[in-house]
Each structure stands twice: as structure tokens, then as C-alpha cells.
Design a protein around this motif. Structure first.
Motif, short mmCIF file in Angstrom:
data_model
loop_
_atom_site.label_atom_id
_atom_site.label_comp_id
_atom_site.label_asym_id
_atom_site.label_seq_id
_atom_site.Cartn_x
_atom_site.Cartn_y
_atom_site.Cartn_z
N ILE A 1 -8.50 7.10 1.60
CA ILE A 1 -8.18 6.03 0.67
C ILE A 1 -6.66 5.91 0.65
O ILE A 1 -5.95 6.90 0.62
CB ILE A 1 -8.74 6.36 -0.73
CG1 ILE A 1 -10.27 6.39 -0.64
CG2 ILE A 1 -8.23 5.39 -1.77
CD1 ILE A 1 -10.96 6.86 -1.90
N LEU A 2 -6.16 4.69 0.70
CA LEU A 2 -4.72 4.52 0.84
C LEU A 2 -3.94 4.88 -0.41
O LEU A 2 -2.84 5.37 -0.31
CB LEU A 2 -4.40 3.09 1.27
CG LEU A 2 -4.89 2.75 2.68
CD1 LEU A 2 -4.53 1.32 3.03
CD2 LEU A 2 -4.30 3.71 3.69
N ASN B 1 0.72 10.84 -7.53
CA ASN B 1 0.19 9.56 -7.07
C ASN B 1 0.60 9.46 -5.61
O ASN B 1 1.78 9.57 -5.30
CB ASN B 1 0.77 8.40 -7.88
CG ASN B 1 0.26 7.07 -7.35
OD1 ASN B 1 0.74 6.59 -6.33
ND2 ASN B 1 -0.72 6.52 -8.02
N GLN B 2 -0.37 9.29 -4.73
CA GLN B 2 -0.09 9.26 -3.30
C GLN B 2 -0.57 7.96 -2.68
O GLN B 2 -1.67 7.49 -2.98
CB GLN B 2 -0.77 10.44 -2.59
CG GLN B 2 -0.20 11.79 -2.96
CD GLN B 2 1.22 11.95 -2.46
OE1 GLN B 2 1.64 11.37 -1.46
NE2 GLN B 2 2.00 12.74 -3.18
N THR B 3 0.23 7.40 -1.79
CA THR B 3 -0.17 6.19 -1.07
C THR B 3 -0.88 6.54 0.22
O THR B 3 -1.35 5.65 0.92
CB THR B 3 1.06 5.31 -0.77
OG1 THR B 3 2.00 6.10 -0.04
CG2 THR B 3 1.70 4.79 -2.04
N THR B 4 -0.97 7.82 0.56
CA THR B 4 -1.64 8.23 1.79
C THR B 4 -3.05 8.74 1.53
O THR B 4 -3.80 8.99 2.46
CB THR B 4 -0.87 9.37 2.47
OG1 THR B 4 -0.81 10.48 1.58
CG2 THR B 4 0.53 8.94 2.86
N GLY B 5 -3.43 8.92 0.26
CA GLY B 5 -4.74 9.48 -0.05
C GLY B 5 -4.82 10.97 0.21
O GLY B 5 -5.90 11.55 0.24
N GLU B 6 -3.67 11.60 0.40
CA GLU B 6 -3.61 13.03 0.70
C GLU B 6 -2.53 13.68 -0.17
O GLU B 6 -1.47 13.11 -0.35
CB GLU B 6 -3.29 13.23 2.18
CG GLU B 6 -3.10 14.66 2.59
CD GLU B 6 -2.75 14.80 4.06
OE1 GLU B 6 -3.60 14.47 4.90
OE2 GLU B 6 -1.62 15.22 4.35
N CYS C 1 -9.68 13.21 -7.78
CA CYS C 1 -8.83 12.07 -7.46
C CYS C 1 -9.47 10.81 -8.03
O CYS C 1 -10.68 10.74 -8.23
CB CYS C 1 -8.59 11.95 -5.96
SG CYS C 1 -10.05 11.64 -4.96
N LYS C 2 -8.62 9.82 -8.30
CA LYS C 2 -9.08 8.57 -8.90
C LYS C 2 -8.46 7.41 -8.11
O LYS C 2 -7.27 7.44 -7.78
CB LYS C 2 -8.62 8.50 -10.36
CG LYS C 2 -9.25 7.41 -11.18
CD LYS C 2 -8.67 7.34 -12.58
CE LYS C 2 -9.28 8.38 -13.47
NZ LYS C 2 -8.85 8.22 -14.88
N THR C 3 -9.31 6.41 -7.81
CA THR C 3 -8.85 5.23 -7.06
C THR C 3 -9.40 3.98 -7.74
O THR C 3 -10.09 4.07 -8.75
CB THR C 3 -9.37 5.26 -5.61
OG1 THR C 3 -10.77 4.98 -5.63
CG2 THR C 3 -9.12 6.60 -4.95
#
Length: 186
Positions: free
Chosen positions: A98-99, A112-117, A133-135
């Protein structure tokens, strides 16, 4: 368990309000996953004799079962103190990253990550806890991350402290001896 030490039975546990126990004569156990409630913390120990003599409990294993869209992928094994912990927030249907994802520990936002990692480089005992994690698609189930102490690091810290202190200790003893001898001559 070493078979030469006698016949051992294996006892398998799941953490619930009333812990569930299964006994097998082998050192393996198969679990059929039917629902999200089958997830949880599992551990085992061996026992023999009457009354039963038990070994110590194994490390706990957290089994995640999800029916949602979002999965937190983490290590099943306990993380060793000093190692790196990497968590991935994934789409369940595609298993693709997830991005953008928010990562939480014990209910508090930690990154908060923009890579999903998310990675924690030098893990310590304080990093142990429940992560999720939450998206925009939802939130993953909570995963327990266990951290075990690396005994080698502890022994190395003690030895290095002793080696660092030994020159000062030796110098102090020599000076005290010289002072004692100097007092004896006057």
C-alpha cells in the motif's frame, strides 16, 4: 525434546480467557483456521510422568487471521534485540504494498509512510507491543511483536565495561601500594 530422556508429550496452548490446551504425543501440531477467532497467541511445552513434570513454555507465536482488505506483514519469530524490524502494510487481495499507511504501536501513531513499509533499526525491548497499520481501505488486525534479549550483546557490554575499568583499577591499586610503602619508610 531428546527422545533418549524418556517419553515426552507436547502440550499446545492458545491464549484466551480460559486457555485452551491440546495434548499430542508428537512435537508438532496442526491448526485448522476457520475464522478470525482462530488467530491469537500460541505456545507449547513438553511434559512427562504422573504427576506431570513440565518444561518451560516456548516463545509465543502470534497467528494473524484477517478477513479485511489490509494486512500487516511482520516477523512470526521474536525479533532479537539489536536487529532491524521491518513491517509491511499490504492489500489482502493482491499482496501488493500500500503506498500510504499509518503505523501504530499500542494504539499510538508512530510513523506515516508513503512506501507502505516501516523499519525500526536497532530494536530494543521497548519496541515490544501490538502493531497495526491503517490506510484509506481500512486497518489491519493487531500483531504482537515480541523482542528477545540478545545474550551476546549483554555479555559483550559487561566484558567491555570490565576491560575499560581495569586500567583505572590497576592504577589505583598500584598507587595505593606505593603510598602504603612510602608511609612505612617515614
Amino acid at each position: 525434546m531428546d527422545p533418549s530422556t524418556g517419553n515426552w508429550d507436547s502440550y499446545w496452548y492458545k491464549h484466551t480467557l480460559n486457555p485452551e490446551t491440546e495434548k499430542t504425543e508428537t512435537n508438532s501440531y496442526s491448526l485448522k483456521i476457520d475464522s478470525v477467532s482462530d488467530g491469537g497467541q500460541y505456545w507449547c511445552r513438553a511434559g512427562r510422568g504422573k504427576p506431570v513434570y513440565y518444561t518451560q513454555n516456548s516463545d509465543a507465536l502470534w497467528v494473524n487471521v484477517t478477513d479485511g482488505e489490509v494486512i500487516l506483514e511482520s516477523s512470526v519469530d521474536p525479533v532479537i534485540e539489536g536487529e532491524t524490524l521491518t513491517l509491511h502494510c499490504l492489500h489482502r487481495s493482491t499482496n501488493s504494498p500500500i503506498l500510504s499507511a499509518d503505523f501504530y504501536k499500542d494504539g499510538s501513531l508512530i510513523q506515516n509512510q508513503t512506501t507502505g513499509e516501516m523499519s525500526i533499526t536497532t530494536v530494543s525491548k521497548s519496541h515490544e507491543g501490538f502493531y497495526y497499520c491503517k490506510t484509506e481501505r481500512g486497518q489491519s488486525l493487531h500483531s504482537w511483536i515480541s523482542v528477545t534479549v540478545n545474550c551476546q550483546i549483554s555479555v559483550l557490554k559487561i566484558l567491555s565495561s570490565l576491560l575499560a575499568a581495569s586500567p583505572y583499577l590497576l592504577a589505583t591499586v598500584v598507587l595505593l601500594y606505593k603510598c602504603y610503602r612510602a608511609r612505612g619508610k617515614t
